[in-house]
Design an enzyme around this catalytic site. Structure first.
Site, PDB file in Angstrom:
ATOM      1  N   ALA A 113      -8.452  -5.349  -0.955  1.00 32.66           N
ATOM      2  CA  ALA A 113      -6.891  -5.467  -0.660  1.00 32.66           C
ATOM      3  C   ALA A 113      -6.184  -4.783   0.036  1.00 32.66           C
ATOM      4  O   ALA A 113      -4.775  -5.124  -0.548  1.00 32.66           O
ATOM      5  CB  ALA A 113      -6.653  -6.591  -1.489  1.00 32.66           C
ATOM      6  N   LYS A 114      -6.542  -3.939  -0.466  1.00 30.03           N
ATOM      7  CA  LYS A 114      -5.244  -2.547  -0.574  1.00 30.03           C
ATOM      8  C   LYS A 114      -4.446  -2.438  -0.936  1.00 30.03           C
ATOM      9  O   LYS A 114      -2.737  -2.366  -1.497  1.00 30.03           O
ATOM     10  CB  LYS A 114      -4.763  -1.627   1.149  1.00 30.03           C
ATOM     11  CG  LYS A 114      -6.090  -0.933   1.574  1.00 30.03           C
ATOM     12  CD  LYS A 114      -5.583  -0.688   3.017  1.00 30.03           C
ATOM     13  CE  LYS A 114      -5.003   0.557   2.860  1.00 30.03           C
ATOM     14  NZ  LYS A 114      -6.035   1.549   3.085  1.00 30.03           N
ATOM     15  N   ILE A 115      -4.658  -2.424  -2.858  1.00 34.71           N
ATOM     16  CA  ILE A 115      -3.616  -2.807  -3.906  1.00 34.71           C
ATOM     17  C   ILE A 115      -3.617  -1.267  -4.342  1.00 34.71           C
ATOM     18  O   ILE A 115      -4.468  -0.206  -4.461  1.00 34.71           O
ATOM     19  CB  ILE A 115      -3.631  -3.889  -4.980  1.00 34.71           C
ATOM     20  CG1 ILE A 115      -4.583  -5.000  -3.844  1.00 34.71           C
ATOM     21  CG2 ILE A 115      -3.425  -4.308  -6.447  1.00 34.71           C
ATOM     22  CD1 ILE A 115      -5.507  -5.896  -5.060  1.00 34.71           C
TER      23      ILE A 115
END
Ligand SMILES: Cc1ncc(COP(=O)(O)O)c(C=O)c1O
Length: 319
Positions: A160-162
């Site tokens: 999720a590229k958090i």
């Protein structure tokens, strides 16, 4: 990579307005700053001096991914992916960029208070800066398997590229660099190869390409998808998505990383073992060249990956 701080006069999109970078600041109590509750993207643009245009690479797919990933964190981005591509093009034009660029969209929880419970006070921004090579060497990288394991999907989804999840990559990179490597390789909790700290991984064995599957806690890279397509369509190479054992890294013929920032980067050494004959392999080299040509607009078939910034000018309401 561009090491200097970007020009503070760079025009960025921040809280629904075009403003100079120097004015795009957040409050010290911002939720995302304390708890990592942001989601970002990374997009490249390549300037073609012959075409006199700047080409954003797979920007639509990046914005689609960003919007979906924001959904995981219940961050709402109202514009469509197509509108975000146009906004990014407008940013490039306002800055009169005639050079390679990196686009950093960021959405985040903007409440100014203490407490982890997130609300719907969301904010987002897009910054575009001039950008060069990510790694200093293109002659082959030294990689090392690090002791930090790749975050599990049921802890923090790595796909999720958090923002907060990137502590995992920061720790891995720190360990790898201190050990004299250029880039880290993560294993999953079950001991399979996952990916690099900021990139996906491909391995060539006996003429077939292998890459860890999307259930091995990887970020589902857009460059990874491009490389799989180029390998299958242009080189007629079988690409298999499956788990990779650590020791396969020592017996494979070629190894390379893929990613927006790293592009296609050959790995010629893992944990001080040479990969193959210790030199950049022919398949890696071929895929690197193909990717480079496709993303610069030199292969007509892949032109649809690219958005020309100066060719497609459409009217945006003034901010
Ligand atoms: C952990 C990680 N894996 C893989 C990638 C490559 O993804 P993409 O090709 O979409 O840039 C990135 C890119 O930032 C990343 O951070």
């Amino acid at each position: 990579m561009t090491k200097e701080s970007p020009d503070p006069n760079t025009i960025v999109w921040f809280h629904d307005r075009f403003v100079p970078l120097a004015e795009a600041n957040v409050n010290i109590l911002t939720h995302a700053l304390h708890y990592g509750t942001g989601v970002f993207e990374g997009i490249r643009g390549y300037y073609g001096p012959v075409e006199g245009d700047l080409f954003l690479v797979r920007a639509f797919e990046h914005y689609q991914r960003w919007k979906k990933n924001c959904g995981i964190m219940r961050l709402d981005i109202p514009p469509t992916a197509a509108e975000l591509v146009e906004l990014t093009s407008e940013l490039c034009r306002r800055n009169q960029f005639h050079t390679n660029v990196y686009v950093r969209p960021l959405a985040y929880k903007a409440s100014r208070r203490i407490g982890v419970a997130a609300d719907s006070n969301d904010a987002w921004a897009i910054v575009v800066i001039p950008f060069g090579d990510y790694f200093e060497s293109c002659q082959g990288l030294r990689a090392g398997v690090v002791s930090w394991r790749r975050i599990e999907d049921d802890a923090i989804p790595g796909r999720a590229k958090i923002c907060g999840a990137y502590v995992n990559s920061v720790l891995a990179t720190d360990e790898a660099r201190r050990a004299g490597h250029d880039e880290a390789i993560f294993l999953t909790e079950s001991g399979h190869v996952a990916e690099g700290a900021t990139c996906n991984l491909f391995m060539l064995r006996d003429g077939r390409l292998f890459t860890p599957s999307v259930t091995d806690n990887i970020l589902e890279g857009i460059t990874r998808a491009s490389i799989m397509e180029l390998a299958r369509v242009e080189l007629q190479i079988d690409v298999v998505e499956r788990s990779i054992s650590r020791s396969e890294l020592f017996v494979c013929d070629e190894l390379f990383f893929s990613g927006t920032a790293v592009e296609v980067a050959s790995v010629t050494e893992v944990d001080n073992h040479p990969v193959g004959n210790g030199r950049v392999g022919p398949v890696t080299d071929c895929l690197r060249r193909l990717y480079c040509q496709a993303t610069r607009g030199h292969i007509e078939k892949y032109r649809h990956w690219l958005t020309p910034v100066y060719e497609n000018v459409c009217e945006l309401a003034p901010a």
